[in-house]
Write a protein that holds these residues in place. Structure first.
Motif, PDB file in Angstrom:
ATOM      1  N   HIS A   1      10.094  -6.134   8.373  1.00  0.00           N
ATOM      2  CA  HIS A   1       9.520  -7.092   9.316  1.00  0.00           C
ATOM      3  C   HIS A   1       8.095  -6.687   9.708  1.00  0.00           C
ATOM      4  O   HIS A   1       7.182  -7.522   9.734  1.00  0.00           O
ATOM      5  CB  HIS A   1      10.396  -7.185  10.562  1.00  0.00           C
ATOM      6  CG  HIS A   1       9.853  -8.097  11.620  1.00  0.00           C
ATOM      7  ND1 HIS A   1       9.874  -9.474  11.507  1.00  0.00           N
ATOM      8  CD2 HIS A   1       9.235  -7.819  12.811  1.00  0.00           C
ATOM      9  CE1 HIS A   1       9.302 -10.015  12.574  1.00  0.00           C
ATOM     10  NE2 HIS A   1       8.917  -9.033  13.378  1.00  0.00           N
ATOM     11  N   VAL A   2       7.896  -5.405   9.972  1.00  0.00           N
ATOM     12  CA  VAL A   2       6.559  -4.923  10.338  1.00  0.00           C
ATOM     13  C   VAL A   2       5.594  -5.107   9.173  1.00  0.00           C
ATOM     14  O   VAL A   2       4.472  -5.604   9.340  1.00  0.00           O
ATOM     15  CB  VAL A   2       6.609  -3.440  10.763  1.00  0.00           C
ATOM     16  CG1 VAL A   2       5.195  -2.881  10.941  1.00  0.00           C
ATOM     17  CG2 VAL A   2       7.399  -3.282  12.055  1.00  0.00           C
ATOM     18  N   ASP A   3       6.029  -4.703   7.975  1.00  0.00           N
ATOM     19  CA  ASP A   3       5.147  -4.770   6.806  1.00  0.00           C
ATOM     20  C   ASP A   3       4.708  -6.187   6.491  1.00  0.00           C
ATOM     21  O   ASP A   3       3.551  -6.427   6.122  1.00  0.00           O
ATOM     22  CB  ASP A   3       5.854  -4.178   5.582  1.00  0.00           C
ATOM     23  CG  ASP A   3       5.947  -2.665   5.642  1.00  0.00           C
ATOM     24  OD1 ASP A   3       5.303  -2.067   6.527  1.00  0.00           O
ATOM     25  OD2 ASP A   3       6.669  -2.085   4.813  1.00  0.00           O
TER      26      ASP A   3
ATOM     27  N   SER B   1      -2.452   4.290  -3.076  1.00  0.00           N
ATOM     28  CA  SER B   1      -1.006   4.461  -3.066  1.00  0.00           C
ATOM     29  C   SER B   1      -0.345   3.536  -2.061  1.00  0.00           C
ATOM     30  O   SER B   1       0.643   2.860  -2.371  1.00  0.00           O
ATOM     31  CB  SER B   1      -0.652   5.917  -2.746  1.00  0.00           C
ATOM     32  OG  SER B   1       0.742   6.077  -2.645  1.00  0.00           O
ATOM     33  N   ASN B   2      -0.879   3.487  -0.858  1.00  0.00           N
ATOM     34  CA  ASN B   2      -0.303   2.613   0.160  1.00  0.00           C
ATOM     35  C   ASN B   2      -0.481   1.140  -0.195  1.00  0.00           C
ATOM     36  O   ASN B   2       0.395   0.319   0.092  1.00  0.00           O
ATOM     37  CB  ASN B   2      -0.923   2.911   1.524  1.00  0.00           C
ATOM     38  CG  ASN B   2      -0.327   4.144   2.157  1.00  0.00           C
ATOM     39  OD1 ASN B   2       0.860   4.212   2.443  1.00  0.00           O
ATOM     40  ND2 ASN B   2      -1.149   5.160   2.367  1.00  0.00           N
ATOM     41  N   TYR B   3      -1.591   0.804  -0.816  1.00  0.00           N
ATOM     42  CA  TYR B   3      -1.805  -0.573  -1.262  1.00  0.00           C
ATOM     43  C   TYR B   3      -0.751  -0.952  -2.304  1.00  0.00           C
ATOM     44  O   TYR B   3      -0.120  -2.021  -2.221  1.00  0.00           O
ATOM     45  CB  TYR B   3      -3.211  -0.717  -1.836  1.00  0.00           C
ATOM     46  CG  TYR B   3      -3.534  -2.084  -2.386  1.00  0.00           C
ATOM     47  CD1 TYR B   3      -3.190  -3.240  -1.692  1.00  0.00           C
ATOM     48  CD2 TYR B   3      -4.198  -2.220  -3.607  1.00  0.00           C
ATOM     49  CE1 TYR B   3      -3.493  -4.495  -2.190  1.00  0.00           C
ATOM     50  CE2 TYR B   3      -4.508  -3.470  -4.111  1.00  0.00           C
ATOM     51  CZ  TYR B   3      -4.152  -4.608  -3.402  1.00  0.00           C
ATOM     52  OH  TYR B   3      -4.457  -5.843  -3.914  1.00  0.00           O
TER      53      TYR B   3
ATOM     54  N   MET C   1      -2.539  -6.648   2.721  1.00  0.00           N
ATOM     55  CA  MET C   1      -3.930  -7.051   2.939  1.00  0.00           C
ATOM     56  C   MET C   1      -4.669  -6.023   3.798  1.00  0.00           C
ATOM     57  O   MET C   1      -5.856  -5.758   3.570  1.00  0.00           O
ATOM     58  CB  MET C   1      -3.986  -8.432   3.593  1.00  0.00           C
ATOM     59  CG  MET C   1      -5.413  -8.946   3.826  1.00  0.00           C
ATOM     60  SD  MET C   1      -6.427  -9.017   2.319  1.00  0.00           S
ATOM     61  CE  MET C   1      -5.760 -10.507   1.549  1.00  0.00           C
ATOM     62  N   GLU C   2      -3.976  -5.420   4.739  1.00  0.00           N
ATOM     63  CA  GLU C   2      -4.594  -4.354   5.542  1.00  0.00           C
ATOM     64  C   GLU C   2      -5.108  -3.243   4.637  1.00  0.00           C
ATOM     65  O   GLU C   2      -6.205  -2.722   4.830  1.00  0.00           O
ATOM     66  CB  GLU C   2      -3.594  -3.780   6.542  1.00  0.00           C
ATOM     67  CG  GLU C   2      -3.465  -4.565   7.829  1.00  0.00           C
ATOM     68  CD  GLU C   2      -2.639  -3.810   8.866  1.00  0.00           C
ATOM     69  OE1 GLU C   2      -2.592  -2.562   8.798  1.00  0.00           O
ATOM     70  OE2 GLU C   2      -2.031  -4.467   9.720  1.00  0.00           O
TER      71      GLU C   2
ATOM     72  N   THR D   1       3.977  -4.027  -3.705  1.00  0.00           N
ATOM     73  CA  THR D   1       5.245  -4.140  -4.420  1.00  0.00           C
ATOM     74  C   THR D   1       6.408  -4.382  -3.460  1.00  0.00           C
ATOM     75  O   THR D   1       7.329  -5.142  -3.771  1.00  0.00           O
ATOM     76  CB  THR D   1       5.509  -2.886  -5.268  1.00  0.00           C
ATOM     77  OG1 THR D   1       5.463  -1.720  -4.430  1.00  0.00           O
ATOM     78  CG2 THR D   1       4.471  -2.753  -6.371  1.00  0.00           C
ATOM     79  N   GLN D   2       6.372  -3.750  -2.286  1.00  0.00           N
ATOM     80  CA  GLN D   2       7.445  -3.972  -1.322  1.00  0.00           C
ATOM     81  C   GLN D   2       7.462  -5.410  -0.813  1.00  0.00           C
ATOM     82  O   GLN D   2       8.530  -5.980  -0.588  1.00  0.00           O
ATOM     83  CB  GLN D   2       7.322  -2.990  -0.155  1.00  0.00           C
ATOM     84  CG  GLN D   2       7.772  -1.587  -0.493  1.00  0.00           C
ATOM     85  CD  GLN D   2       7.966  -0.729   0.735  1.00  0.00           C
ATOM     86  OE1 GLN D   2       7.405  -0.985   1.795  1.00  0.00           O
ATOM     87  NE2 GLN D   2       8.756   0.314   0.597  1.00  0.00           N
ATOM     88  N   ALA D   3       6.278  -5.977  -0.609  1.00  0.00           N
ATOM     89  CA  ALA D   3       6.220  -7.368  -0.148  1.00  0.00           C
ATOM     90  C   ALA D   3       6.879  -8.305  -1.156  1.00  0.00           C
ATOM     91  O   ALA D   3       7.465  -9.326  -0.784  1.00  0.00           O
ATOM     92  CB  ALA D   3       4.763  -7.776   0.089  1.00  0.00           C
ATOM     93  N   LYS D   4       6.810  -7.936  -2.433  1.00  0.00           N
ATOM     94  CA  LYS D   4       7.400  -8.776  -3.479  1.00  0.00           C
ATOM     95  C   LYS D   4       8.888  -8.495  -3.688  1.00  0.00           C
ATOM     96  O   LYS D   4       9.664  -9.413  -3.975  1.00  0.00           O
ATOM     97  CB  LYS D   4       6.646  -8.553  -4.798  1.00  0.00           C
ATOM     98  CG  LYS D   4       5.267  -9.200  -4.834  1.00  0.00           C
ATOM     99  CD  LYS D   4       4.878  -9.551  -6.245  1.00  0.00           C
ATOM    100  CE  LYS D   4       3.783 -10.592  -6.261  1.00  0.00           C
ATOM    101  NZ  LYS D   4       3.514 -11.107  -7.629  1.00  0.00           N
TER     102      LYS D   4
END
Length: 249
Positions: free
Chosen positions: A190-192, A154-156, A199-200, A161-164
């Motif tokens: 900014h943190v993400d 879920s977090n992945y 990748m984390e 999707t948020q990064a995009k």
């Protein structure tokens, strides 16, 4: 005879090599790109935050729900760390570091709520949607009865999707509302992005895949999580947009 089990003492080796893992990640990313396209085509208001005009009630309620989702996730994700620690100590450590970054981010959304006139009292008196409760409940179920992979997937999915999508959303909100009113979401983004949370999460997930069957289950969990999140978007659309449109007609 030693009766102690589920200690993570063996430090299990991931199923994929580093290179294989990157290839499998690319396969998952392509799958999530396809799911994002399906989402945009089937979920009402899926791209609304980037629209020229912002529906204020929809936006305010979205912020409130983000606060609740983070608060409720503090507990479910802590349970995930406990379950992962019984399997892979390294994965549990990495996941705990990620959760440490995320755990207090409700404060960022509270600040954006207050910037548009939503008080802390209003947030506290607003009950989360059923879809949000089911979202957290899904993790409790999966952790007890299926796999510790579920919350990590879920977090992945969310981080990928948020990064995009989130850079465009934050920029659009800043243009419509002013940067001062979107400071929390900008800080979260900014943190993400600077810490590459996507990748984390992959680096945690790959440590919990010990067979091809485990890897195939990731696709199913992506489907499950996206379906529950779509329930939320349909629920908030009905509550803040569709219902009021019908009443005004």
């Amino acid at each position: 005879m030693n009766r102690v089990h589920n200690t993570g003492i063996t430090h299990p080796k991931p199923f994929f090599t580093e290179q294989q893992g990157l290839e499998k990640k690319a396969e998952l990313d392509r799958y999530m790109d396809k799911k994002m396209a399906e989402w945009k085509a089937t979920v009402p208001f899926a791209s609304h935050m980037s629209d020229p005009e912002l529906h204020q009630a929809y936006y305010r309620r979205t912020l409130i729900e983000h606060v609740w989702r983070i608060r409720l996730s503090r507990v479910s994700q802590s349970k995930a760390i406990y379950k992962i620690a019984q399997i892979s100590p390294r994965a549990a450590q990495d996941y705990a570091h990620y959760q440490a970054d995320e755990m207090l981010h409700d404060k960022l959304y509270v600040s954006d709520c207050e910037a548009v006139g939503v008080s802390l009292k209003e947030i506290e008196e607003t009950e989360p949607y059923l879809s949000t409760k089911l979202f957290e409940g899904f993790f409790y179920y999966a952790l007890e009865h299926e796999s510790a992979i579920a919350p990590v997937v879920s977090n992945y999915l969310v981080e990928y999707t948020q990064a995009k999508l989130q850079p465009t959303i934050v920029k659009s909100l800043q243009e419509k509302l002013g940067k001062e009113k979107v400071k929390g979401q900008a800080a979260h983004l900014h943190v993400d992005t600077t810490e590459d949370h996507s990748m984390e999460m992959w680096n945690v997930l790959v440590q919990l895949i010990f067979s091809e069957e485990d890897f195939q289950s990731v696709f199913k969990y992506i489907d499950d999580v996206q379906e529950i999140l779509a329930m939320f978007f349909r629920e908030i659309y009905e509550d803040t947009v569709a219902k009021h449109t019908r009443n005004a007609a």
